[in-house]
Write a protein that holds these residues in place. Structure first.
Motif, short mmCIF file in Angstrom:
data_model
loop_
_atom_site.label_atom_id
_atom_site.label_comp_id
_atom_site.label_asym_id
_atom_site.label_seq_id
_atom_site.Cartn_x
_atom_site.Cartn_y
_atom_site.Cartn_z
N HIS A 1 58.51 24.01 32.08
CA HIS A 1 59.57 23.81 31.08
C HIS A 1 59.05 24.14 29.69
N ASP A 2 57.86 23.67 29.35
CA ASP A 2 57.30 23.89 28.02
C ASP A 2 56.85 25.33 27.80
N HIS A 3 56.43 26.00 28.86
CA HIS A 3 55.94 27.37 28.77
C HIS A 3 56.76 28.21 29.75
N TYR A 4 57.93 28.59 29.31
CA TYR A 4 58.91 29.20 30.21
C TYR A 4 58.41 30.47 30.87
N LEU A 5 57.43 31.17 30.29
CA LEU A 5 56.91 32.39 30.90
C LEU A 5 56.25 32.11 32.25
N LEU A 6 55.76 30.88 32.44
CA LEU A 6 55.17 30.52 33.73
C LEU A 6 56.21 30.57 34.85
N SER A 7 57.47 30.42 34.49
CA SER A 7 58.55 30.41 35.48
C SER A 7 58.71 31.76 36.18
N PHE A 8 58.20 32.82 35.57
CA PHE A 8 58.33 34.14 36.15
C PHE A 8 57.33 34.40 37.28
N PHE A 9 56.35 33.51 37.43
CA PHE A 9 55.30 33.71 38.42
C PHE A 9 55.32 32.58 39.45
N SER A 10 54.99 32.93 40.67
CA SER A 10 54.83 31.90 41.70
C SER A 10 53.48 31.24 41.51
N SER A 11 53.28 30.11 42.17
CA SER A 11 51.99 29.42 42.09
C SER A 11 50.87 30.32 42.61
N ARG A 12 51.14 31.07 43.68
CA ARG A 12 50.13 31.97 44.23
C ARG A 12 49.74 33.04 43.22
N GLN A 13 50.71 33.58 42.50
CA GLN A 13 50.41 34.59 41.49
C GLN A 13 49.60 33.99 40.35
N LEU A 14 49.91 32.76 39.96
CA LEU A 14 49.14 32.11 38.91
C LEU A 14 47.70 31.86 39.37
N TRP A 15 47.52 31.51 40.66
CA TRP A 15 46.16 31.35 41.21
C TRP A 15 45.41 32.67 41.13
N GLU A 16 46.06 33.76 41.51
CA GLU A 16 45.41 35.08 41.46
C GLU A 16 45.01 35.44 40.03
N LEU A 17 45.89 35.16 39.09
CA LEU A 17 45.59 35.42 37.69
C LEU A 17 44.41 34.58 37.22
N ARG A 18 44.39 33.33 37.62
CA ARG A 18 43.27 32.46 37.27
C ARG A 18 41.97 32.98 37.86
N ASN A 19 42.02 33.45 39.12
CA ASN A 19 40.82 33.99 39.77
C ASN A 19 40.31 35.23 39.06
N ILE A 20 41.22 36.08 38.61
CA ILE A 20 40.82 37.29 37.89
C ILE A 20 40.17 36.94 36.56
N LEU A 21 40.76 35.99 35.85
CA LEU A 21 40.26 35.63 34.52
C LEU A 21 39.00 34.79 34.54
N PHE A 22 38.91 33.84 35.48
CA PHE A 22 37.82 32.86 35.44
C PHE A 22 36.90 32.89 36.65
N GLY A 23 37.11 33.79 37.59
CA GLY A 23 36.28 33.84 38.78
C GLY A 23 37.03 33.26 39.96
N SER A 24 36.57 33.58 41.14
CA SER A 24 37.30 33.18 42.35
C SER A 24 37.12 31.71 42.66
N MET A 25 38.13 31.16 43.33
CA MET A 25 38.12 29.78 43.80
C MET A 25 37.72 29.79 45.27
N PRO A 26 37.19 28.68 45.79
CA PRO A 26 36.81 28.65 47.21
C PRO A 26 38.00 28.81 48.13
#
Length: 123
Positions: free
Chosen positions: A98-123
């Motif tokens: 709600h506070d960051h409406y741009l997040l609404s355009f991405f699924s949770s899986r896509q946000l995970w992938e973006l996080r992995n690209i930016l900060f390194g992979s998760m287990p």
């Protein structure tokens, strides 16, 4: 797997015959090892459901979640803890979306992938 727990719970319930009823949960008249077993499976199933829900909405620690319980009471406390954690995380995600409406355009899986690209992979 949640389906396997449901099958196991259903099978155990059927072996009880008339000693209990399955109406929105388990109602038992006499505590027996079989009924305790069904309660254990029911709690494990609820824990599994909460963890799967947290996974779907992108909880950061769900992949490294580990816990143990020695008895029914411990498993029920763990069930309550995971349900509260899931509810809290769901509210957090809803507020963030709600506070960051741009997040609404991405699924949770896509946000995970973006996080992995930016900060390194998760287990």
């Amino acid at each position: 797997n949640e389906e396997h727990l449901w099958d196991l719970r259903s099978h155990a319930f059927l072996t009880l015959g008339n000693k209990g009823s399955l109406q929105g949960g388990i109602t038992v008249t006499v505590e027996s090892p079989s009924q305790t077993f069904i309660q254990l499976i029911t709690a494990a199933q609820a824990i599994c459901k909460s963890i799967n829900n947290m996974k779907k909405i992108g909880h950061f620690d769900v992949y490294s979640f580990s816990s143990e319980a020695d008895d029914l009471l411990g498993l029920q406390q763990l069930q309550k803890h995971t349900a509260e954690l899931c509810e809290s995380w769901t509210k957090h995600v809803q507020k963030a979306r709600h506070d960051h409406y741009l997040l609404s355009f991405f699924s949770s899986r896509q946000l995970w992938e973006l996080r992995n690209i930016l900060f390194g992979s998760m287990p």
